[in-house]
Design a protein around this motif. Structure first.
Motif, PDB file in Angstrom:
ATOM      1  N   MET A  34       0.850  -1.185   0.000  1.00  0.00           N
ATOM      2  CA  MET A  34       0.000   0.000   0.000  1.00  0.00           C
ATOM      3  C   MET A  34       0.889   1.239   0.000  1.00  0.00           C
ATOM      4  N   TYR A  35       0.613   2.139  -0.902  1.00  0.00           N
ATOM      5  CA  TYR A  35       1.335   3.398  -0.971  1.00  0.00           C
ATOM      6  C   TYR A  35       0.335   4.553  -0.903  1.00  0.00           C
ATOM      7  N   VAL A  36       0.760   5.617  -0.227  1.00  0.00           N
ATOM      8  CA  VAL A  36      -0.016   6.842  -0.182  1.00  0.00           C
ATOM      9  C   VAL A  36       0.841   7.932  -0.802  1.00  0.00           C
ATOM     10  N   ASP A  37       0.315   8.555  -1.851  1.00  0.00           N
ATOM     11  CA  ASP A  37       0.992   9.712  -2.429  1.00  0.00           C
ATOM     12  C   ASP A  37       0.499  10.915  -1.646  1.00  0.00           C
ATOM     13  N   THR A  38       1.373  11.506  -0.848  1.00  0.00           N
ATOM     14  CA  THR A  38       0.970  12.583   0.050  1.00  0.00           C
ATOM     15  C   THR A  38       0.870  13.933  -0.632  1.00  0.00           C
ATOM     16  N   HIS A  39       1.208  13.998  -1.930  1.00  0.00           N
ATOM     17  CA  HIS A  39       1.255  15.320  -2.552  1.00  0.00           C
ATOM     18  C   HIS A  39       1.282  15.193  -4.066  1.00  0.00           C
ATOM     19  N   ALA A  40       0.133  15.371  -4.703  1.00  0.00           N
ATOM     20  CA  ALA A  40       0.082  15.285  -6.163  1.00  0.00           C
ATOM     21  C   ALA A  40      -0.905  16.300  -6.714  1.00  0.00           C
ATOM     22  N   HIS A  41      -0.451  17.117  -7.619  1.00  0.00           N
ATOM     23  CA  HIS A  41      -1.295  18.119  -8.280  1.00  0.00           C
ATOM     24  C   HIS A  41      -1.820  17.559  -9.606  1.00  0.00           C
ATOM     25  N   LEU A  42      -2.425  16.389  -9.561  1.00  0.00           N
ATOM     26  CA  LEU A  42      -2.887  15.708 -10.766  1.00  0.00           C
ATOM     27  C   LEU A  42      -4.060  16.394 -11.444  1.00  0.00           C
ATOM     28  N   TYR A  43      -4.627  17.374 -10.813  1.00  0.00           N
ATOM     29  CA  TYR A  43      -5.765  18.091 -11.376  1.00  0.00           C
ATOM     30  C   TYR A  43      -5.341  19.235 -12.303  1.00  0.00           C
ATOM     31  N   LEU A  44      -4.053  19.487 -12.415  1.00  0.00           N
ATOM     32  CA  LEU A  44      -3.573  20.563 -13.283  1.00  0.00           C
ATOM     33  C   LEU A  44      -3.737  20.171 -14.752  1.00  0.00           C
ATOM     34  N   GLU A  45      -3.808  21.161 -15.605  1.00  0.00           N
ATOM     35  CA  GLU A  45      -4.122  20.921 -17.016  1.00  0.00           C
ATOM     36  C   GLU A  45      -3.094  20.043 -17.722  1.00  0.00           C
ATOM     37  N   GLN A  46      -1.882  19.959 -17.202  1.00  0.00           N
ATOM     38  CA  GLN A  46      -0.870  19.100 -17.817  1.00  0.00           C
ATOM     39  C   GLN A  46      -1.309  17.636 -17.838  1.00  0.00           C
ATOM     40  N   PHE A  47      -2.235  17.265 -16.972  1.00  0.00           N
ATOM     41  CA  PHE A  47      -2.694  15.881 -16.891  1.00  0.00           C
ATOM     42  C   PHE A  47      -4.027  15.646 -17.593  1.00  0.00           C
ATOM     43  N   ASN A  48      -4.603  16.667 -18.191  1.00  0.00           N
ATOM     44  CA  ASN A  48      -5.927  16.536 -18.803  1.00  0.00           C
ATOM     45  C   ASN A  48      -5.994  15.415 -19.833  1.00  0.00           C
ATOM     46  N   GLU A  49      -4.972  15.261 -20.644  1.00  0.00           N
ATOM     47  CA  GLU A  49      -5.005  14.288 -21.743  1.00  0.00           C
ATOM     48  C   GLU A  49      -4.839  12.845 -21.286  1.00  0.00           C
ATOM     49  N   ASP A  50      -4.113  12.630 -20.182  1.00  0.00           N
ATOM     50  CA  ASP A  50      -3.816  11.245 -19.795  1.00  0.00           C
ATOM     51  C   ASP A  50      -4.096  10.927 -18.327  1.00  0.00           C
ATOM     52  N   ILE A  51      -4.996  11.660 -17.708  1.00  0.00           N
ATOM     53  CA  ILE A  51      -5.234  11.459 -16.274  1.00  0.00           C
ATOM     54  C   ILE A  51      -5.703  10.042 -15.959  1.00  0.00           C
ATOM     55  N   ASP A  52      -6.544   9.454 -16.809  1.00  0.00           N
ATOM     56  CA  ASP A  52      -7.003   8.089 -16.538  1.00  0.00           C
ATOM     57  C   ASP A  52      -5.837   7.101 -16.550  1.00  0.00           C
ATOM     58  N   GLU A  53      -4.901   7.297 -17.459  1.00  0.00           N
ATOM     59  CA  GLU A  53      -3.712   6.447 -17.513  1.00  0.00           C
ATOM     60  C   GLU A  53      -2.831   6.653 -16.275  1.00  0.00           C
ATOM     61  N   VAL A  54      -2.673   7.894 -15.875  1.00  0.00           N
ATOM     62  CA  VAL A  54      -1.870   8.201 -14.685  1.00  0.00           C
ATOM     63  C   VAL A  54      -2.476   7.524 -13.461  1.00  0.00           C
TER      64      VAL A  54
ATOM     65  N   LEU B  12      -4.520   4.907 -13.392  1.00  0.00           N
ATOM     66  CA  LEU B  12      -4.403   3.452 -13.544  1.00  0.00           C
ATOM     67  C   LEU B  12      -2.998   2.968 -13.205  1.00  0.00           C
ATOM     68  N   ARG B  13      -1.985   3.686 -13.680  1.00  0.00           N
ATOM     69  CA  ARG B  13      -0.605   3.298 -13.347  1.00  0.00           C
ATOM     70  C   ARG B  13      -0.364   3.375 -11.843  1.00  0.00           C
ATOM     71  N   ALA B  14      -0.879   4.407 -11.215  1.00  0.00           N
ATOM     72  CA  ALA B  14      -0.715   4.534  -9.762  1.00  0.00           C
ATOM     73  C   ALA B  14      -1.382   3.359  -9.047  1.00  0.00           C
ATOM     74  N   GLN B  15      -2.593   3.034  -9.431  1.00  0.00           N
ATOM     75  CA  GLN B  15      -3.300   1.919  -8.811  1.00  0.00           C
ATOM     76  C   GLN B  15      -2.571   0.594  -9.054  1.00  0.00           C
ATOM     77  N   ASN B  16      -2.037   0.425 -10.258  1.00  0.00           N
ATOM     78  CA  ASN B  16      -1.355  -0.827 -10.600  1.00  0.00           C
ATOM     79  C   ASN B  16      -0.100  -1.069  -9.782  1.00  0.00           C
ATOM     80  N   ILE B  17       0.515  -0.015  -9.275  1.00  0.00           N
ATOM     81  CA  ILE B  17       1.702  -0.219  -8.433  1.00  0.00           C
ATOM     82  C   ILE B  17       1.363  -0.190  -6.943  1.00  0.00           C
ATOM     83  N   GLY B  18       0.071  -0.112  -6.623  1.00  0.00           N
ATOM     84  CA  GLY B  18      -0.341  -0.206  -5.223  1.00  0.00           C
ATOM     85  C   GLY B  18      -0.651   1.089  -4.517  1.00  0.00           C
ATOM     86  N   VAL B  19      -0.775   2.185  -5.250  1.00  0.00           N
ATOM     87  CA  VAL B  19      -1.160   3.451  -4.619  1.00  0.00           C
ATOM     88  C   VAL B  19      -2.643   3.358  -4.256  1.00  0.00           C
ATOM     89  N   THR B  20      -2.949   3.564  -2.983  1.00  0.00           N
ATOM     90  CA  THR B  20      -4.335   3.460  -2.509  1.00  0.00           C
ATOM     91  C   THR B  20      -4.950   4.803  -2.160  1.00  0.00           C
TER      92      THR B  20
END
Length: 179
Positions: free
Chosen positions: A1-21, A23-31
């Protein structure tokens, strides 16, 4: 189990691939992914992402020190209003940043202390950004520590002595690439 304590994933830089980002986080165990706010211009996109992934993304509310300008009190009023509207999981990102500009140093300190008060009032952790102001930031946290103040100095890059001071006041440190 991993907790990312700080991610600005809502910024426009992630608009195109947020679902992939995500999914990758979940696949490595980020909860859990904690989403620190920047200012009122980012709050809605942060909330939209947390509503889209409510079991993974947790919003926090705050005013980043680089967003503190002359009209910062209006931003702080918006934070108070937001805290009445829904659940947040922390206060931040807040702190003091004197790297880029020292024009609003006193306002940054005032904003930081106000947000420390909100963290105490709402029993929430505080997420701290500190750049070229670590001693001042530690001093202010120590000043307000009443035994219930808690949080994390994200992206810590200080000395061993500063690390010990942060530990002594009961806070955690995030260690990122800058260390």
């Amino acid at each position: 189990m991993y907790v990312d304590t700080h991610a600005h994933l809502y910024l426009e830089q992630f608009n195109e691939d947020i679902d992939e980002v995500i999914l990758r986080a979940q696949n490595i165990g980020v909860t859990h992914i904690m989403l620190p706010d920047i200012d009122s211009s980012t709050t809605q996109s942060m909330l939209d992402l947390s509503d889209r992934y409510p079991e993974l993304c947790y919003p926090m509310i705050g005013l980043h020190p680089c967003s503190v300008k002359a009209e910062y009190r209006g931003e702080l009023d918006l934070i108070v209003t937001q805290l009445e509207k829904r659940q947040y999981y922390g206060i931040g990102e807040t702190g003091i940043d004197l790297y880029w500009d020292k024009t609003y140093q006193e306002e940054q300190i005032s904003s930081f202390e106000f947000q420390i008060g909100l963290a105490l009032e709402h029993d929430l952790p505080i997420i701290i950004h500190s750049r070229d102001a670590l001693d001042t930031t530690i001093r202010l946290i120590t000043k307000h520590q009443n035994g219930s103040l808690r949080g994390i100095f994200h992206c810590f890059n200080g000395t061993i002595d500063q690390c010990k001071q942060i530990e002594d006041v009961g806070f955690k440190m995030g260690l990122g690439g800058v260390i």
